[in-house]
Design a protein around this motif. Structure first.
Motif, mmCIF file in Angstrom:
data_model
loop_
_atom_site.group_PDB
_atom_site.id
_atom_site.type_symbol
_atom_site.label_atom_id
_atom_site.label_comp_id
_atom_site.label_asym_id
_atom_site.label_seq_id
_atom_site.Cartn_x
_atom_site.Cartn_y
_atom_site.Cartn_z
ATOM 1 N N VAL A 81 3.346 5.622 -6.903
ATOM 2 C CA VAL A 81 4.002 4.909 -5.817
ATOM 3 C C VAL A 81 3.596 5.613 -4.529
ATOM 4 N N LEU A 82 2.867 4.921 -3.676
ATOM 5 C CA LEU A 82 2.334 5.515 -2.452
ATOM 6 C C LEU A 82 3.124 4.980 -1.260
ATOM 7 N N VAL A 83 3.830 5.868 -0.573
ATOM 8 C CA VAL A 83 4.770 5.499 0.476
ATOM 9 C C VAL A 83 4.136 5.741 1.850
ATOM 10 N N ASP A 84 3.646 4.682 2.464
ATOM 11 C CA ASP A 84 2.912 4.765 3.730
ATOM 12 C C ASP A 84 1.982 5.980 3.702
ATOM 13 N N ALA A 85 1.203 6.031 2.646
ATOM 14 C CA ALA A 85 0.365 7.195 2.371
ATOM 15 C C ALA A 85 -0.914 7.187 3.203
ATOM 16 N N ASN A 86 -1.485 8.377 3.373
ATOM 17 C CA ASN A 86 -2.721 8.534 4.143
ATOM 18 C C ASN A 86 -3.928 8.272 3.245
ATOM 19 N N TYR A 87 -4.706 7.262 3.587
ATOM 20 C CA TYR A 87 -5.966 7.016 2.892
ATOM 21 C C TYR A 87 -7.034 7.952 3.459
ATOM 22 N N GLU A 88 -8.053 8.227 2.684
ATOM 23 C CA GLU A 88 -9.026 9.259 3.061
ATOM 24 C C GLU A 88 -9.796 8.950 4.341
ATOM 25 N N THR A 89 -9.916 7.682 4.708
ATOM 26 C CA THR A 89 -10.644 7.325 5.932
ATOM 27 C C THR A 89 -9.705 7.118 7.130
ATOM 28 N N VAL B 227 -0.001 0.908 -9.853
ATOM 29 C CA VAL B 227 0.018 1.559 -8.535
ATOM 30 C C VAL B 227 0.750 0.638 -7.563
ATOM 31 N N TYR B 228 1.815 1.133 -6.981
ATOM 32 C CA TYR B 228 2.646 0.374 -6.045
ATOM 33 C C TYR B 228 2.466 0.991 -4.664
ATOM 34 N N VAL B 229 1.979 0.208 -3.727
ATOM 35 C CA VAL B 229 1.658 0.701 -2.395
ATOM 36 C C VAL B 229 2.668 0.138 -1.397
ATOM 37 N N LYS C 162 -4.550 -1.518 1.858
ATOM 38 C CA LYS C 162 -5.273 -2.362 0.901
ATOM 39 C C LYS C 162 -6.340 -1.577 0.147
ATOM 40 N N GLU C 163 -6.885 -0.544 0.772
ATOM 41 C CA GLU C 163 -7.860 0.300 0.081
ATOM 42 C C GLU C 163 -7.231 0.996 -1.125
ATOM 43 N N PHE C 164 -5.952 1.357 -1.015
ATOM 44 C CA PHE C 164 -5.265 2.016 -2.129
ATOM 45 C C PHE C 164 -5.128 1.094 -3.339
ATOM 46 N N LEU C 165 -5.139 -0.202 -3.122
ATOM 47 C CA LEU C 165 -5.012 -1.134 -4.237
ATOM 48 C C LEU C 165 -6.165 -0.998 -5.227
ATOM 49 N N LYS C 166 -7.294 -0.479 -4.757
ATOM 50 C CA LYS C 166 -8.473 -0.332 -5.614
ATOM 51 C C LYS C 166 -8.318 0.799 -6.630
ATOM 52 N N LEU C 167 -7.269 1.612 -6.472
ATOM 53 C CA LEU C 167 -7.042 2.718 -7.413
ATOM 54 C C LEU C 167 -6.829 2.218 -8.833
ATOM 55 N N VAL D 226 11.424 2.166 -1.969
ATOM 56 C CA VAL D 226 10.747 3.155 -2.819
ATOM 57 C C VAL D 226 11.275 3.065 -4.244
ATOM 58 N N VAL D 227 12.574 2.899 -4.376
ATOM 59 C CA VAL D 227 13.176 2.745 -5.713
ATOM 60 C C VAL D 227 12.627 1.498 -6.399
ATOM 61 N N ASP D 228 12.486 0.407 -5.649
ATOM 62 C CA ASP D 228 11.886 -0.803 -6.218
ATOM 63 C C ASP D 228 10.477 -0.520 -6.736
ATOM 64 N N GLY D 229 9.737 0.309 -6.014
ATOM 65 C CA GLY D 229 8.392 0.673 -6.440
ATOM 66 C C GLY D 229 8.388 1.435 -7.747
ATOM 67 N N VAL D 230 9.315 2.378 -7.879
ATOM 68 C CA VAL D 230 9.426 3.140 -9.126
ATOM 69 C C VAL D 230 9.764 2.205 -10.290
ATOM 70 N N LYS D 231 10.693 1.282 -10.055
ATOM 71 C CA LYS D 231 11.088 0.341 -11.113
ATOM 72 C C LYS D 231 9.917 -0.554 -11.510
ATOM 73 N N TRP D 232 9.125 -0.976 -10.530
ATOM 74 C CA TRP D 232 7.963 -1.822 -10.814
ATOM 75 C C TRP D 232 6.947 -1.068 -11.674
ATOM 76 N N VAL D 233 6.705 0.173 -11.350
ATOM 77 C CA VAL D 233 5.785 0.983 -12.152
ATOM 78 C C VAL D 233 6.327 1.162 -13.559
ATOM 79 N N LEU D 234 7.623 1.442 -13.663
ATOM 80 C CA LEU D 234 8.241 1.577 -15.004
ATOM 81 C C LEU D 234 8.068 0.306 -15.819
ATOM 82 N N ASP D 235 8.347 -0.840 -15.205
ATOM 83 C CA ASP D 235 8.236 -2.123 -15.913
ATOM 84 C C ASP D 235 6.811 -2.362 -16.380
ATOM 85 N N ASN D 236 5.859 -2.071 -15.526
ATOM 86 C CA ASN D 236 4.471 -2.332 -15.873
ATOM 87 C C ASN D 236 3.888 -1.279 -16.799
#
Length: 318
Positions: A132-140, A226-228, A274-279, A303-313
């Motif tokens: 779960v990536l929370v407004d995370a920094n992409y490498e570029t 991966v939930y972005v 959107k680049e993180f979606l490629k992970l 963020v909790v919704d993101g964790v639940k989505w990852v758990l479900d998937n």
């Protein structure tokens, strides 16, 4: 309550050179196959910024927060706080604790770089359940969106960072959690290691990661979920701009420059998210439209919704 008191859910884990503080939340998992959550903080930040998210997680779910070297209850490291070294120490913490269950790794801001360094170091093994990536920094990001723009700094001079961004009124922490978070953020210990991370190692970490060319190995985590989550940078910068202008900061040329930053920030940020979606071949992007960068403080439910989505998937993965 002081943020540096070792609580009953804390363990000091010796990683060989020093100890890191690990905090366990929720019951022990019933099976070694059940995912657990591990939170990774952004630059210049300890484990306390996850308090609201941890509190809102399903009560049956095990999660862990930890303090990086030099923060709160963790000892100082003999290594420089580069992203590579932080990823190494995280891998040692997981091994020495030990945390044996597959990990849903939740990371904010600079943790986007830290998590990619962790994957580069440890591989995409069974120890990773999803991200779960929370407004995370992409490498570029530094090439696209300069979050440390010096002119923005001029406009925001003298503005309290949490007041200008509206975090002090919009956060969802309890009063006790907020007091502890504030006390820690502005403690001498936190500011010293934070300045070292942010001042010396933040920007170089992006170039170091880019040189690994992980983008050529996508999907880096295969089909693991991966939930972005994207925050709205324009909200933060608009608040800082307004407060700074009220103080009389900046020339009209400088103010115009910052207005243009604000105008283009969210579009540029969306491209990076959107680049993180490629992970992964199984990924999802949502926006926390009522938050700036610190989604975990102002919309922890997202963020909790993101964790639940990852758990479900994860549970439906073959």
């Amino acid at each position: 309550m002081s943020s540096s008191i070792l609580t009953s859910n804390a363990t000091l884990v010796n990683i060989g050179t020093h100890s890191l503080a690990l905090y366990a939340h929720g019951p022990e998992p019933s099976s070694s196959k059940d995912p657990v959550v591990l939170f990774v903080s952004g630059v210049a930040s300890s484990s306390l910024n996850w308090a609201a998210v941890v509190r809102l997680l399903p009560p049956s779910l095990r999660s862990y927060t930890y303090d990086r070297s030099g923060y709160r209850n963790s000892g100082p490291s003999p290594l420089e706080p580069t992203a590579e070294n932080i990823a190494l120490e995280l891998s040692l913490l997981i091994k020495k604790a030990p945390i044996l269950n597959p990990l849903i790794i939740v990371g904010h801001s600079w943790a986007g770089v830290l998590i990619n360094e962790f994957i580069a170091l440890t591989g995409n093994g069974p120890h990773i359940a999803g991200l779960v990536l929370v407004d995370a920094n992409y490498e570029t990001m530094p090439e696209v969106l300069n979050v440390n723009d010096p002119i923005l700094g001029v406009i925001a001079e003298g503005v309290h960072p949490y007041t200008g961004r509206g975090i002090d009124t919009e956060h969802k922490l309890t009063q006790e959690e907020w007091d502890a978070f504030n006390s820690d953020q502005f403690s001498e210990k936190c500011m010293l290691i934070g300045e070292k991370e942010d001042g010396e190692h933040y920007l170089p970490s992006f170039e170091t990661l880019r040189k690994k060319e992980l983008r050529k190995r996508q999907p880096l985590v295969g089909d693991k979920p991966v939930y972005v989550i994207g925050g709205m940078r324009s909200r933060d910068w608009s608040g800082l701009y307004k407060a700074g202008v009220e103080k009389g900061n900046g020339t009209e040329e400088q103010r115009s420059h910052v207005r243009e930053l604000i105008r283009t920030a969210d579009e540029k940020s969306e491209g990076l998210m959107k680049e993180f979606l490629k992970l992964s071949t199984k990924s999802m992007l949502v926006f926390a439209r009522e938050s700036g960068h610190f989604v975990q403080l102002t919309q922890p439910d997202v963020v909790v919704d993101g964790v639940k989505w990852v758990l479900d998937n994860f549970q439906t993965s073959p």
